[in-house]
Design a protein around this motif. Sequence first.
Motif, PDB file in Angstrom:
ATOM      1  N   THR A  81       0.820  -1.214   0.000  1.00  0.00           N
ATOM      2  CA  THR A  81       0.000   0.000   0.000  1.00  0.00           C
ATOM      3  C   THR A  81       0.854   1.265   0.000  1.00  0.00           C
ATOM      4  N   ASP A  82       0.558   2.160  -0.954  1.00  0.00           N
ATOM      5  CA  ASP A  82       1.229   3.459  -1.084  1.00  0.00           C
ATOM      6  C   ASP A  82       2.714   3.351  -1.396  1.00  0.00           C
ATOM      7  N   ARG A  83       3.147   2.195  -1.886  1.00  0.00           N
ATOM      8  CA  ARG A  83       4.552   2.011  -2.262  1.00  0.00           C
ATOM      9  C   ARG A  83       4.609   1.339  -3.639  1.00  0.00           C
ATOM     10  N   PRO A  84       4.293   2.082  -4.705  1.00  0.00           N
ATOM     11  CA  PRO A  84       4.218   1.493  -6.047  1.00  0.00           C
ATOM     12  C   PRO A  84       5.482   0.750  -6.475  1.00  0.00           C
ATOM     13  N   ALA A  85       6.643   1.230  -6.052  1.00  0.00           N
ATOM     14  CA  ALA A  85       7.896   0.596  -6.459  1.00  0.00           C
ATOM     15  C   ALA A  85       8.050  -0.809  -5.892  1.00  0.00           C
ATOM     16  N   LEU A  86       7.319  -1.122  -4.809  1.00  0.00           N
ATOM     17  CA  LEU A  86       7.403  -2.448  -4.192  1.00  0.00           C
ATOM     18  C   LEU A  86       6.299  -3.385  -4.666  1.00  0.00           C
ATOM     19  N   CYS A  87       5.414  -2.896  -5.539  1.00  0.00           N
ATOM     20  CA  CYS A  87       4.241  -3.683  -5.935  1.00  0.00           C
ATOM     21  C   CYS A  87       4.503  -4.557  -7.156  1.00  0.00           C
ATOM     22  N   ASP A  88       4.103  -5.825  -7.074  1.00  0.00           N
ATOM     23  CA  ASP A  88       4.037  -6.688  -8.251  1.00  0.00           C
ATOM     24  C   ASP A  88       2.724  -6.472  -8.993  1.00  0.00           C
ATOM     25  N   PHE A  89       1.713  -6.033  -8.271  1.00  0.00           N
ATOM     26  CA  PHE A  89       0.414  -5.738  -8.875  1.00  0.00           C
ATOM     27  C   PHE A  89      -0.227  -4.595  -8.111  1.00  0.00           C
ATOM     28  N   THR A  90      -1.106  -3.879  -8.769  1.00  0.00           N
ATOM     29  CA  THR A  90      -1.870  -2.825  -8.121  1.00  0.00           C
ATOM     30  C   THR A  90      -3.342  -3.226  -8.107  1.00  0.00           C
ATOM     31  N   VAL A  91      -4.104  -2.586  -7.240  1.00  0.00           N
ATOM     32  CA  VAL A  91      -5.521  -2.910  -7.095  1.00  0.00           C
ATOM     33  C   VAL A  91      -6.341  -1.851  -7.813  1.00  0.00           C
ATOM     34  N   PRO A  92      -7.153  -2.239  -8.794  1.00  0.00           N
ATOM     35  CA  PRO A  92      -7.921  -1.253  -9.552  1.00  0.00           C
ATOM     36  C   PRO A  92      -9.143  -0.770  -8.785  1.00  0.00           C
ATOM     37  N   SER A  93      -9.728   0.293  -9.278  1.00  0.00           N
ATOM     38  CA  SER A  93     -11.053   0.705  -8.828  1.00  0.00           C
ATOM     39  C   SER A  93     -12.056  -0.166  -9.570  1.00  0.00           C
ATOM     40  N   ILE A  94     -12.983  -0.789  -8.847  1.00  0.00           N
ATOM     41  CA  ILE A  94     -13.839  -1.822  -9.434  1.00  0.00           C
ATOM     42  C   ILE A  94     -15.274  -1.344  -9.562  1.00  0.00           C
ATOM     43  N   LEU A  95     -15.801  -1.482 -10.759  1.00  0.00           N
ATOM     44  CA  LEU A  95     -17.219  -1.248 -11.021  1.00  0.00           C
ATOM     45  C   LEU A  95     -17.878  -2.618 -11.123  1.00  0.00           C
ATOM     46  N   ARG A  97     -20.868  -5.042 -11.850  1.00  0.00           N
ATOM     47  CA  ARG A  97     -22.143  -5.430 -12.454  1.00  0.00           C
ATOM     48  C   ARG A  97     -22.095  -6.945 -12.639  1.00  0.00           C
ATOM     49  N   SER A  98     -21.799  -7.644 -11.562  1.00  0.00           N
ATOM     50  CA  SER A  98     -21.520  -9.079 -11.624  1.00  0.00           C
ATOM     51  C   SER A  98     -22.541  -9.825 -12.484  1.00  0.00           C
ATOM     52  N   PRO A  99     -22.022 -10.717 -13.356  1.00  0.00           N
ATOM     53  CA  PRO A  99     -20.634 -11.159 -13.475  1.00  0.00           C
ATOM     54  C   PRO A  99     -19.725 -10.234 -14.283  1.00  0.00           C
ATOM     55  N   VAL A 100     -20.229  -9.088 -14.699  1.00  0.00           N
ATOM     56  CA  VAL A 100     -19.386  -8.121 -15.399  1.00  0.00           C
ATOM     57  C   VAL A 100     -18.647  -7.272 -14.358  1.00  0.00           C
ATOM     58  N   LEU A 101     -17.332  -7.222 -14.480  1.00  0.00           N
ATOM     59  CA  LEU A 101     -16.509  -6.368 -13.639  1.00  0.00           C
ATOM     60  C   LEU A 101     -15.685  -5.450 -14.533  1.00  0.00           C
ATOM     61  N   VAL A 102     -15.705  -4.169 -14.225  1.00  0.00           N
ATOM     62  CA  VAL A 102     -14.860  -3.211 -14.931  1.00  0.00           C
ATOM     63  C   VAL A 102     -13.805  -2.742 -13.953  1.00  0.00           C
ATOM     64  N   ALA A 103     -12.547  -3.005 -14.272  1.00  0.00           N
ATOM     65  CA  ALA A 103     -11.438  -2.643 -13.389  1.00  0.00           C
ATOM     66  C   ALA A 103     -10.672  -1.482 -14.013  1.00  0.00           C
ATOM     67  N   ILE A 104     -10.514  -0.415 -13.247  1.00  0.00           N
ATOM     68  CA  ILE A 104      -9.845   0.785 -13.746  1.00  0.00           C
ATOM     69  C   ILE A 104      -8.581   1.008 -12.934  1.00  0.00           C
ATOM     70  N   GLY A 105      -7.446   0.982 -13.605  1.00  0.00           N
ATOM     71  CA  GLY A 105      -6.181   1.155 -12.918  1.00  0.00           C
ATOM     72  C   GLY A 105      -5.355   2.262 -13.549  1.00  0.00           C
ATOM     73  N   THR A 106      -4.463   2.816 -12.747  1.00  0.00           N
ATOM     74  CA  THR A 106      -3.540   3.842 -13.247  1.00  0.00           C
ATOM     75  C   THR A 106      -2.097   3.441 -12.971  1.00  0.00           C
ATOM     76  N   GLY A 107      -1.856   2.153 -12.713  1.00  0.00           N
ATOM     77  CA  GLY A 107      -0.502   1.706 -12.423  1.00  0.00           C
ATOM     78  C   GLY A 107       0.044   2.272 -11.129  1.00  0.00           C
ATOM     79  N   GLY A 108      -0.850   2.638 -10.220  1.00  0.00           N
ATOM     80  CA  GLY A 108      -0.432   3.209  -8.951  1.00  0.00           C
ATOM     81  C   GLY A 108      -0.219   4.709  -8.989  1.00  0.00           C
ATOM     82  N   ALA A 109      -0.426   5.341 -10.153  1.00  0.00           N
ATOM     83  CA  ALA A 109      -0.160   6.776 -10.283  1.00  0.00           C
ATOM     84  C   ALA A 109      -1.171   7.618  -9.529  1.00  0.00           C
ATOM     85  N   ARG A 118     -14.365   5.589 -12.399  1.00  0.00           N
ATOM     86  CA  ARG A 118     -15.371   4.585 -12.044  1.00  0.00           C
ATOM     87  C   ARG A 118     -16.727   5.236 -11.781  1.00  0.00           C
ATOM     88  N   LEU A 119     -16.733   6.342 -11.075  1.00  0.00           N
ATOM     89  CA  LEU A 119     -17.988   7.017 -10.768  1.00  0.00           C
ATOM     90  C   LEU A 119     -18.687   7.493 -12.038  1.00  0.00           C
TER      91      LEU A 119
END
Length: 262
Positions: A81-95, A97-109, A118-119
Amino acid sequence: MIETLPLFHRISGRPVVVLGEGEAAEAKRRLVERAGAIIVTDLHTGIASGARLAFIALENDEAARVAVAEARSAGMLVNATDRPALCDFTVPSILDRSPVLVAIGTGGASAGLAKQLRLRLEALLPQSLGALASGLGAARAALRQRFPEAGERRRALDAALAAGSALDPLADSSADHIDAWLAGAPAGAAGVAEIALRSGDPEDLTLREARLLGTADVIVHDSRVPTVVLDRARADAVRLESDGLSPYHRIAGLTVVLRAPF
Protein backbone atom coordinates in the motif's frame (compact mmCIF):
# COMPACT_ATOMS: atom_id res chain seq x y z
CA MET A 1 2.63 -0.43 -25.01
CA ILE A 2 0.89 -1.16 -21.70
CA GLU A 3 2.96 -1.08 -18.52
CA THR A 4 0.94 -3.72 -16.66
CA LEU A 5 -1.17 -6.70 -17.72
CA PRO A 6 -4.73 -6.61 -16.30
CA LEU A 7 -5.88 -10.00 -15.04
CA PHE A 8 -8.90 -11.27 -13.12
CA HIS A 9 -7.67 -13.65 -10.43
CA ARG A 10 -9.96 -16.23 -8.77
CA ILE A 11 -9.22 -16.31 -5.03
CA SER A 12 -12.49 -17.61 -3.57
CA GLY A 13 -11.76 -20.15 -0.85
CA ARG A 14 -8.00 -19.59 -1.09
CA PRO A 15 -5.65 -18.06 1.51
CA VAL A 16 -4.53 -14.47 0.94
CA VAL A 17 -2.13 -12.65 3.25
CA VAL A 18 -3.16 -9.19 4.49
CA LEU A 19 -0.66 -7.57 6.85
CA GLY A 20 -1.16 -4.35 8.78
CA GLU A 21 -3.56 -2.36 10.90
CA GLY A 22 -5.58 0.77 10.30
CA GLU A 23 -7.75 2.06 7.49
CA ALA A 24 -5.54 0.95 4.58
CA ALA A 25 -5.26 -2.63 5.82
CA GLU A 26 -8.98 -2.76 6.61
CA ALA A 27 -9.82 -1.64 3.07
CA LYS A 28 -7.70 -4.49 1.66
CA ARG A 29 -9.39 -6.98 3.98
CA ARG A 30 -12.82 -5.88 2.82
CA LEU A 31 -11.75 -6.24 -0.80
CA VAL A 32 -10.29 -9.72 -0.27
CA GLU A 33 -13.36 -10.85 1.67
CA ARG A 34 -15.60 -9.53 -1.09
CA ALA A 35 -13.81 -11.88 -3.50
CA GLY A 36 -14.38 -14.84 -1.16
CA ALA A 37 -10.78 -15.44 -0.07
CA ILE A 38 -9.57 -16.65 3.33
CA ILE A 39 -7.67 -13.83 5.04
CA VAL A 40 -4.40 -14.73 6.74
CA THR A 41 -2.91 -12.02 8.96
CA ASP A 42 0.46 -13.65 9.65
CA LEU A 43 3.02 -13.93 6.86
CA HIS A 44 4.57 -17.20 8.02
CA THR A 45 1.15 -18.79 8.39
CA GLY A 46 0.34 -17.58 4.90
CA ILE A 47 3.51 -19.13 3.49
CA ALA A 48 2.71 -22.44 5.22
CA SER A 49 -0.86 -22.41 3.88
CA GLY A 50 0.28 -21.87 0.29
CA ALA A 51 -0.91 -18.28 -0.16
CA ARG A 52 0.04 -16.79 -3.51
CA LEU A 53 -1.04 -13.18 -2.95
CA ALA A 54 0.00 -10.77 -0.21
CA PHE A 55 -1.22 -7.29 0.67
CA ILE A 56 1.33 -5.43 2.78
CA ALA A 57 -0.22 -2.41 4.52
CA LEU A 58 2.45 -1.70 7.11
CA GLU A 59 3.17 1.91 8.06
CA ASN A 60 6.88 1.42 8.77
CA ASP A 61 8.90 1.57 5.56
CA GLU A 62 11.59 -0.87 6.65
CA ALA A 63 9.07 -3.37 8.01
CA ALA A 64 7.16 -3.15 4.72
CA ARG A 65 10.32 -3.76 2.66
CA VAL A 66 11.26 -6.78 4.78
CA ALA A 67 7.76 -8.26 4.53
CA VAL A 68 7.67 -7.70 0.75
CA ALA A 69 11.05 -9.40 0.31
CA GLU A 70 10.03 -12.38 2.45
CA ALA A 71 6.69 -12.79 0.66
CA ARG A 72 8.36 -12.63 -2.74
CA SER A 73 10.99 -15.17 -1.74
CA ALA A 74 8.11 -17.51 -0.89
CA GLY A 75 6.69 -17.08 -4.41
CA MET A 76 3.92 -14.60 -3.60
CA LEU A 77 2.83 -11.67 -5.71
CA VAL A 78 2.78 -8.58 -3.52
CA ASN A 79 0.83 -5.35 -3.28
CA ALA A 80 2.40 -2.82 -0.91
CA THR A 81 0.00 0.00 0.00
CA ASP A 82 1.23 3.46 -1.08
CA ARG A 83 4.55 2.01 -2.26
CA PRO A 84 4.22 1.49 -6.05
CA ALA A 85 7.90 0.60 -6.46
CA LEU A 86 7.40 -2.45 -4.19
CA CYS A 87 4.24 -3.68 -5.94
CA ASP A 88 4.04 -6.69 -8.25
CA PHE A 89 0.41 -5.74 -8.88
CA THR A 90 -1.87 -2.83 -8.12
CA VAL A 91 -5.52 -2.91 -7.09
CA PRO A 92 -7.92 -1.25 -9.55
CA SER A 93 -11.05 0.71 -8.83
CA ILE A 94 -13.84 -1.82 -9.43
CA LEU A 95 -17.22 -1.25 -11.02
CA ASP A 96 -19.42 -4.22 -10.12
CA ARG A 97 -22.14 -5.43 -12.45
CA SER A 98 -21.52 -9.08 -11.62
CA PRO A 99 -20.63 -11.16 -13.47
CA VAL A 100 -19.39 -8.12 -15.40
CA LEU A 101 -16.51 -6.37 -13.64
CA VAL A 102 -14.86 -3.21 -14.93
CA ALA A 103 -11.44 -2.64 -13.39
CA ILE A 104 -9.84 0.79 -13.75
CA GLY A 105 -6.18 1.15 -12.92
CA THR A 106 -3.54 3.84 -13.25
CA GLY A 107 -0.50 1.71 -12.42
CA GLY A 108 -0.43 3.21 -8.95
CA ALA A 109 -0.16 6.78 -10.28
CA SER A 110 -3.49 8.07 -8.93
CA ALA A 111 -6.14 6.11 -7.07
CA GLY A 112 -8.26 9.27 -7.06
CA LEU A 113 -8.33 9.41 -10.86
CA ALA A 114 -9.33 5.74 -11.07
CA LYS A 115 -12.14 6.37 -8.59
CA GLN A 116 -13.53 9.33 -10.50
CA LEU A 117 -13.48 7.38 -13.76
CA ARG A 118 -15.37 4.59 -12.04
CA LEU A 119 -17.99 7.02 -10.77
CA ARG A 120 -18.52 8.36 -14.30
CA LEU A 121 -18.96 4.82 -15.63
CA GLU A 122 -21.33 3.94 -12.76
CA ALA A 123 -23.78 6.44 -14.24
CA LEU A 124 -23.32 5.03 -17.74
CA LEU A 125 -23.54 1.26 -17.26
CA PRO A 126 -27.01 -0.03 -16.23
CA GLN A 127 -27.50 -2.50 -13.39
CA SER A 128 -29.05 -4.87 -15.95
CA LEU A 129 -25.65 -5.39 -17.58
CA GLY A 130 -24.98 -8.33 -15.27
CA ALA A 131 -28.26 -9.97 -16.26
CA LEU A 132 -27.32 -9.60 -19.93
CA ALA A 133 -23.96 -11.28 -19.33
CA SER A 134 -25.56 -14.12 -17.34
CA GLY A 135 -28.20 -14.58 -20.04
CA LEU A 136 -25.59 -14.80 -22.78
CA GLY A 137 -23.67 -17.32 -20.70
CA ALA A 138 -26.78 -19.46 -20.29
CA ALA A 139 -27.43 -19.22 -24.04
CA ARG A 140 -23.90 -20.33 -25.00
CA ALA A 141 -24.95 -23.83 -26.09
CA ALA A 142 -27.87 -22.52 -28.16
CA LEU A 143 -25.62 -19.89 -29.71
CA ARG A 144 -23.08 -22.55 -30.71
CA GLN A 145 -25.84 -24.60 -32.27
CA ARG A 146 -27.14 -21.58 -34.19
CA PHE A 147 -23.65 -20.54 -35.34
CA PRO A 148 -21.29 -23.55 -35.24
CA GLU A 149 -18.34 -21.63 -36.70
CA ALA A 150 -16.52 -19.45 -34.15
CA GLY A 151 -15.97 -16.48 -36.44
CA GLU A 152 -19.60 -16.43 -37.57
CA ARG A 153 -20.72 -16.65 -33.93
CA ARG A 154 -18.47 -13.75 -32.94
CA ARG A 155 -19.70 -11.57 -35.80
CA ALA A 156 -23.34 -12.26 -34.94
CA LEU A 157 -22.74 -11.25 -31.33
CA ASP A 158 -20.81 -8.15 -32.37
CA ALA A 159 -23.75 -7.05 -34.49
CA ALA A 160 -26.31 -7.74 -31.76
CA LEU A 161 -24.31 -5.93 -29.06
CA ALA A 162 -23.69 -2.81 -31.14
CA ALA A 163 -25.26 0.50 -30.11
CA GLY A 164 -29.00 0.51 -30.81
CA SER A 165 -29.08 -3.20 -31.72
CA ALA A 166 -31.11 -5.99 -30.14
CA LEU A 167 -28.72 -6.63 -27.24
CA ASP A 168 -27.27 -3.14 -26.76
CA PRO A 169 -25.43 -3.43 -23.40
CA LEU A 170 -26.39 0.12 -22.42
CA ALA A 171 -30.12 -0.53 -22.82
CA ASP A 172 -31.93 -1.58 -19.64
CA SER A 173 -34.05 -4.33 -21.17
CA SER A 174 -31.50 -6.07 -23.42
CA ALA A 175 -31.38 -9.21 -21.26
CA ASP A 176 -35.09 -9.76 -21.95
CA HIS A 177 -34.47 -9.97 -25.71
CA ILE A 178 -31.87 -12.74 -25.83
CA ASP A 179 -34.27 -15.57 -26.73
CA ALA A 180 -36.05 -13.55 -29.41
CA TRP A 181 -32.76 -12.41 -30.91
CA LEU A 182 -31.33 -15.92 -30.93
CA ALA A 183 -34.41 -17.30 -32.69
CA GLY A 184 -33.85 -15.04 -35.68
CA ALA A 185 -30.26 -13.87 -35.30
CA PRO A 186 -28.60 -13.04 -38.62
CA ALA A 187 -24.93 -13.66 -39.20
CA GLY A 188 -22.71 -10.64 -38.62
CA ALA A 189 -20.95 -8.77 -41.40
CA ALA A 190 -18.17 -10.52 -43.29
CA GLY A 191 -16.13 -9.56 -46.33
CA VAL A 192 -13.47 -6.89 -46.74
CA ALA A 193 -13.48 -3.27 -45.58
CA GLU A 194 -10.71 -0.80 -46.39
CA ILE A 195 -9.70 2.10 -44.17
CA ALA A 196 -7.44 4.81 -45.54
CA LEU A 197 -5.84 6.35 -42.48
CA ARG A 198 -5.63 10.11 -42.38
CA SER A 199 -2.91 10.16 -39.72
CA GLY A 200 -1.12 7.92 -37.26
CA ASP A 201 -3.43 9.05 -34.42
CA PRO A 202 -6.13 6.45 -33.56
CA GLU A 203 -8.35 9.31 -32.37
CA ASP A 204 -8.73 10.33 -36.03
CA LEU A 205 -10.63 7.12 -36.78
CA THR A 206 -14.34 7.65 -37.36
CA LEU A 207 -16.80 5.74 -35.16
CA ARG A 208 -17.49 3.35 -38.03
CA GLU A 209 -13.78 2.77 -38.65
CA ALA A 210 -13.11 2.16 -34.97
CA ARG A 211 -15.98 -0.34 -34.84
CA LEU A 212 -14.73 -2.20 -37.91
CA LEU A 213 -11.19 -2.32 -36.54
CA GLY A 214 -12.38 -3.54 -33.14
CA THR A 215 -14.48 -6.38 -34.58
CA ALA A 216 -12.30 -7.54 -37.48
CA ASP A 217 -11.17 -11.17 -37.69
CA VAL A 218 -8.18 -10.24 -39.86
CA ILE A 219 -6.14 -7.04 -40.08
CA VAL A 220 -4.10 -6.48 -43.25
CA HIS A 221 -1.83 -3.47 -43.01
CA ASP A 222 1.19 -1.93 -44.63
CA SER A 223 4.38 -1.36 -42.68
CA ARG A 224 3.66 2.34 -42.10
CA VAL A 225 0.58 1.73 -39.97
CA PRO A 226 1.57 2.66 -36.38
CA THR A 227 1.27 0.23 -33.49
CA VAL A 228 -1.09 2.59 -31.60
CA VAL A 229 -3.62 2.14 -34.42
CA LEU A 230 -3.16 -1.63 -34.60
CA ASP A 231 -3.69 -1.82 -30.83
CA ARG A 232 -7.32 -0.80 -31.40
CA ALA A 233 -7.92 -4.20 -33.02
CA ARG A 234 -8.82 -7.36 -31.10
CA ALA A 235 -5.76 -9.01 -29.57
CA ASP A 236 -6.68 -12.33 -31.19
CA ALA A 237 -7.28 -10.92 -34.68
CA VAL A 238 -4.94 -12.28 -37.36
CA ARG A 239 -2.46 -9.61 -38.48
CA LEU A 240 -0.86 -9.65 -41.90
CA GLU A 241 1.68 -7.09 -43.07
CA SER A 242 1.19 -6.60 -46.78
CA ASP A 243 2.84 -3.75 -48.70
CA GLY A 244 0.98 -3.86 -51.99
CA LEU A 245 -0.02 -7.53 -51.68
CA SER A 246 -3.57 -8.85 -51.28
CA PRO A 247 -3.61 -12.13 -49.32
CA TYR A 248 -6.81 -11.28 -47.49
CA HIS A 249 -9.19 -12.66 -50.11
CA ARG A 250 -8.32 -16.19 -48.93
CA ILE A 251 -9.45 -15.62 -45.33
CA ALA A 252 -13.04 -16.00 -44.09
CA GLY A 253 -14.68 -13.46 -41.81
CA LEU A 254 -14.44 -9.71 -41.60
CA THR A 255 -11.12 -8.42 -42.92
CA VAL A 256 -10.06 -4.81 -42.45
CA VAL A 257 -7.34 -3.45 -44.71
CA LEU A 258 -5.46 -0.48 -43.28
CA ARG A 259 -3.70 1.86 -45.66
CA ALA A 260 -1.36 4.63 -44.52
CA PRO A 261 -1.04 7.26 -47.28
CA PHE A 262 0.61 9.80 -44.99
